[in-house]
Design a protein around this motif. Structure first.
Motif, PDB file in Angstrom:
ATOM      1  N   HIS A 260      -8.389  81.034  17.139  1.00 29.97           N
ATOM      2  CA  HIS A 260      -7.093  80.375  16.920  1.00 29.97           C
ATOM      3  C   HIS A 260      -5.998  81.273  17.488  1.00 29.97           C
ATOM      4  CE1 HIS A 260      -7.186  82.264  12.549  1.00 29.97           C
ATOM      5  NE2 HIS A 260      -7.510  83.129  13.476  1.00 29.97           N
TER       6      HIS A 260
ATOM      7  N   SER B  74      -3.537  82.304  15.724  1.00 28.88           N
ATOM      8  CA  SER B  74      -2.927  83.063  14.615  1.00 28.88           C
ATOM      9  C   SER B  74      -2.935  84.589  14.798  1.00 28.88           C
ATOM     10  CB  SER B  74      -3.596  82.676  13.298  1.00 28.88           C
ATOM     11  OG  SER B  74      -3.505  81.284  13.100  1.00 28.88           O
TER      12      SER B  74
ATOM     13  N   GLN C 212       0.303  86.215  15.526  1.00 28.99           N
ATOM     14  CA  GLN C 212       1.163  86.553  14.365  1.00 28.99           C
ATOM     15  C   GLN C 212       0.989  88.020  14.015  1.00 28.99           C
ATOM     16  OE1 GLN C 212       0.618  84.626  10.626  1.00 28.99           O
ATOM     17  NE2 GLN C 212       0.274  82.606  11.524  1.00 28.99           N
TER      18      GLN C 212
ATOM     19  N   ARG D 123     -14.104  77.850  20.351  1.00 29.76           N
ATOM     20  CA  ARG D 123     -14.991  77.653  19.192  1.00 29.76           C
ATOM     21  C   ARG D 123     -16.315  77.063  19.645  1.00 29.76           C
ATOM     22  NH1 ARG D 123     -10.911  75.328  14.555  1.00 29.76           N
ATOM     23  NH2 ARG D 123      -9.372  76.963  14.930  1.00 29.76           N
TER      24      ARG D 123
ATOM     25  N   GLN E 102      -3.927  75.835  21.352  1.00 34.79           N
ATOM     26  CA  GLN E 102      -3.127  75.706  20.134  1.00 34.79           C
ATOM     27  C   GLN E 102      -1.743  76.279  20.402  1.00 34.79           C
ATOM     28  OE1 GLN E 102      -5.163  77.947  17.062  1.00 34.79           O
ATOM     29  NE2 GLN E 102      -6.200  76.104  16.314  1.00 34.79           N
TER      30      GLN E 102
ATOM     31  N   GLU F 205       1.058  78.341  17.953  1.00 33.61           N
ATOM     32  CA  GLU F 205       1.250  78.975  16.653  1.00 33.61           C
ATOM     33  C   GLU F 205       2.741  79.227  16.479  1.00 33.61           C
ATOM     34  OE1 GLU F 205      -1.494  79.802  14.975  1.00 33.61           O
ATOM     35  OE2 GLU F 205      -0.563  80.876  13.333  1.00 33.61           O
TER      36      GLU F 205
ATOM     37  N   PHE G 249      -4.620  82.439   5.149  1.00 31.38           N
ATOM     38  CA  PHE G 249      -3.471  83.273   5.548  1.00 31.38           C
ATOM     39  C   PHE G 249      -2.129  82.732   5.073  1.00 31.38           C
ATOM     40  CE2 PHE G 249      -3.702  80.171   8.906  1.00 31.38           C
ATOM     41  CZ  PHE G 249      -5.061  80.125   9.222  1.00 31.38           C
ATOM     42  N   THR G 250      -2.127  81.591   4.384  1.00 24.99           N
ATOM     43  CA  THR G 250      -0.864  81.057   3.853  1.00 24.99           C
ATOM     44  C   THR G 250      -1.044  80.668   2.388  1.00 24.99           C
ATOM     45  OG1 THR G 250      -1.522  78.958   4.867  1.00 24.99           O
ATOM     46  CG2 THR G 250       0.201  80.202   5.983  1.00 24.99           C
TER      47      THR G 250
ATOM     48  N   GLY H 229      -1.324  72.399  10.644  1.00 28.46           N
ATOM     49  CA  GLY H 229      -1.441  73.143   9.399  1.00 28.46           C
ATOM     50  C   GLY H 229      -0.269  74.107   9.294  1.00 28.46           C
ATOM     51  N   CYS H 230       0.118  74.417   8.052  1.00 29.40           N
ATOM     52  CA  CYS H 230       1.254  75.334   7.900  1.00 29.40           C
ATOM     53  C   CYS H 230       1.248  75.933   6.500  1.00 29.40           C
ATOM     54  CB  CYS H 230       2.570  74.598   8.149  1.00 29.40           C
ATOM     55  SG  CYS H 230       2.908  73.330   6.920  1.00 29.40           S
TER      56      CYS H 230
ATOM     57  N   ALA I 105       4.414  79.981   8.570  1.00 27.75           N
ATOM     58  CA  ALA I 105       3.645  79.915   9.814  1.00 27.75           C
ATOM     59  C   ALA I 105       3.125  78.498   9.963  1.00 27.75           C
ATOM     60  CB  ALA I 105       2.475  80.897   9.765  1.00 27.75           C
ATOM     61  N   PHE I 106       2.840  78.137  11.193  1.00 23.76           N
ATOM     62  CA  PHE I 106       2.232  76.825  11.426  1.00 23.76           C
ATOM     63  C   PHE I 106       1.384  76.896  12.681  1.00 23.76           C
ATOM     64  CE2 PHE I 106       6.469  76.897  13.305  1.00 23.76           C
ATOM     65  CZ  PHE I 106       6.256  76.449  14.599  1.00 23.76           C
TER      66      PHE I 106
HETATM   67  N1  DAH Z   1      -5.162  78.850  12.540  1.00 26.39           N
HETATM   68  C1  DAH Z   1      -5.345  77.509  12.002  1.00 26.39           C
HETATM   69  C2  DAH Z   1      -6.516  76.847  12.725  1.00 26.39           C
HETATM   70  O1  DAH Z   1      -6.951  77.320  13.701  1.00 26.39           O
HETATM   71  C3  DAH Z   1      -4.109  76.689  12.215  1.00 26.39           C
HETATM   72  C4  DAH Z   1      -3.033  77.145  11.328  1.00 26.39           C
HETATM   73  C5  DAH Z   1      -2.923  76.612  10.055  1.00 26.39           C
HETATM   74  C6  DAH Z   1      -2.160  78.109  11.714  1.00 26.39           C
HETATM   75  C7  DAH Z   1      -1.918  77.013   9.192  1.00 26.39           C
HETATM   76  C8  DAH Z   1      -1.163  78.557  10.872  1.00 26.39           C
HETATM   77  C9  DAH Z   1      -1.051  77.972   9.609  1.00 26.39           C
HETATM   78  O2  DAH Z   1      -0.286  79.467  11.219  1.00 26.39           O
HETATM   79  O3  DAH Z   1      -0.068  78.391   8.771  1.00 26.39           O
HETATM   80  O4  DAH Z   1      -6.955  75.836  12.277  1.00 26.39           O
END
Ligand code: DAH
Length: 342
Positions: free
Chosen positions: A168, A170, A173, A194, A208, A210, A250-251, A285-286, A308-309
């Motif tokens: 991902h 992320s 971040q 993946r 993605q 982020e 992570f959230t 997602g967030c 974060a999202f």
């Molecule tokens: N990293 C998650 C994924 O790969 C997506 C994601 C969800 C990123 C929530 C975020 C978050 O920063 O807060 O499915």
């Protein structure tokens, strides 16, 4: 050559020149040191004294006429050359042109740029990160425990020495938090990997974007505000947005964000293949960045908070362009791609 008919002879000689080289030769023959005009001049010693004046006048008048003829012949030849050149280089602007096929951006790239542009208007900057990432940044620092399914060999491309192909975006971040001090306001688009089997909605490589915002006093209301603004800016002012509780390591708290279906506009009509008759589609997602993640990345979680999202770019492109199968985005079939030439 007698002076009587010299004028006519020289003028007709000049007029016989067809090109610049011929004219130059004639110029030497007439005006050169041993040319006809100088011969006439030298002739004056043989002229009786009483006729010398008349001879001289005649000679000058011949000289003037011959010079004028020479100039006009020279102009005529130059004009002829110019006209030939213009005729040769003439472009007929009414002819049909050659069709030059222009390239265009791949729909995934285009959506990626569009998303960055929208977030830039909210003050986010764009950060990059490596696709080969260490497990620590991809998982551990993000609070993803050792027994999390994502850490299974079946889901992740593991490399040697604790590296993975990032699963991902992320970990960007993590990198940003480790390398800079709050306030932090970034988006990070990029490729992720993946071990999924390929089908209509999965490819082992996808994209993605982020987002991360860390500052003092950031709340879930800020998260909702930014994401609702973004979804309305990107999908239209009438788009309805729904936040639904969810879980990400992570959230905390975490949410999944849904928008009203782009196909049936939230009516949930029967047989809507896009939203499966629910009227809503999941878009991202967030959540509020977990205090443990802040601590892991050297940020004082007592003082700072953030959200974060993350969302899949292919999914956004597929919804936007009504593409039913993700494989179209990776087949590089010109019949598909040429639909995106602007
Ligand atoms: N990293 C998650 C994924 O790969 C997506 C994601 C969800 C990123 C929530 C975020 C978050 O920063 O807060 O499915």
């Amino acid at each position: 050559m007698s002076i009587e008919n010299t004028r006519e002879q020289l003028i007709s000689l000049i007029n016989s020149a067809l090109d610049i080289d011929g004219l130059e030769k004639i110029r030497v023959d007439i005006f050169g040191k041993n040319g006809e005009l100088n011969k006439l001049k030298r002739e004056i010693v043989n002229i009786p004294v009483e006729q010398k004046k008349q001879y001289g006048q005649k000679m000058n008048s011949i000289k003037t006429d011959v010079e004028n003829s020479f100039e006009s012949q020279k102009n005529a030849i130059e004009m002829k050359i110019l006209n030939e050149k213009i005729a040769k280089e003439k472009i007929d602007v009414t002819l049909p042109g050659h069709y030059v096929r222009s390239g265009s951006m791949h729909p995934v790239t285009r959506v990626l740029y569009e998303l960055c542009e929208v977030f830039k208007t909210y003050g986010f900057s764009v950060e990059d990160g490596p696709e080969i990432e260490c497990e620590d940044y991809n998982f551990d620092k993000l609070n993803i425990p050792a027994d999390h399914p994502a850490r299974d060999m079946q889901d992740t491309f593991f490399m040697e020495n604790g590296y993975v192909l990032r699963t991902h975006t992320s970990p960007v971040q993590v990198r940003t938090m480790l390398n800079s001090k709050p306030p932090i306001k970034i988006v990070s688009p990029g490729r992720v990997y993946r071990k999924d089997d390929i089908d209509a909605t999965h490819t082992p490589i996808f994209h993605q974007i982020e987002g991360l915002y860390i500052a003092q006093g950031v709340t879930f209301a800020d998260l909702k505000g930014i994401l609702m603004r973004f979804l309305k800016d990107y999908y239209g002012e009438n788009t309805q947005v729904r936040f639904q509780p969810s879980y990400f390591p992570f959230t905390e708290p975490s949410a999944e964000v849904y928008i009203s279906c782009v196909a049936c506009h939230g009516e949930g009509k029967s047989h809507c293949p896009v939203c499966k008759n629910t009227g809503f589609i999941e878009i991202m997602g967030c959540g509020m960045v977990h205090p443990q993640v802040l601590t892991n990345c050297g940020i004082d979680s007592e003082n700072y908070s953030g959200f974060a999202f993350g969302m899949g770019i292919e999914r956004i492109a597929m919804l936007k362009y009504k593409i039913k199968d993700i494989r179209y985005l990776y087949d590089n079939d010109m019949r598909f791609l040429k639909n995106f030439v602007r």
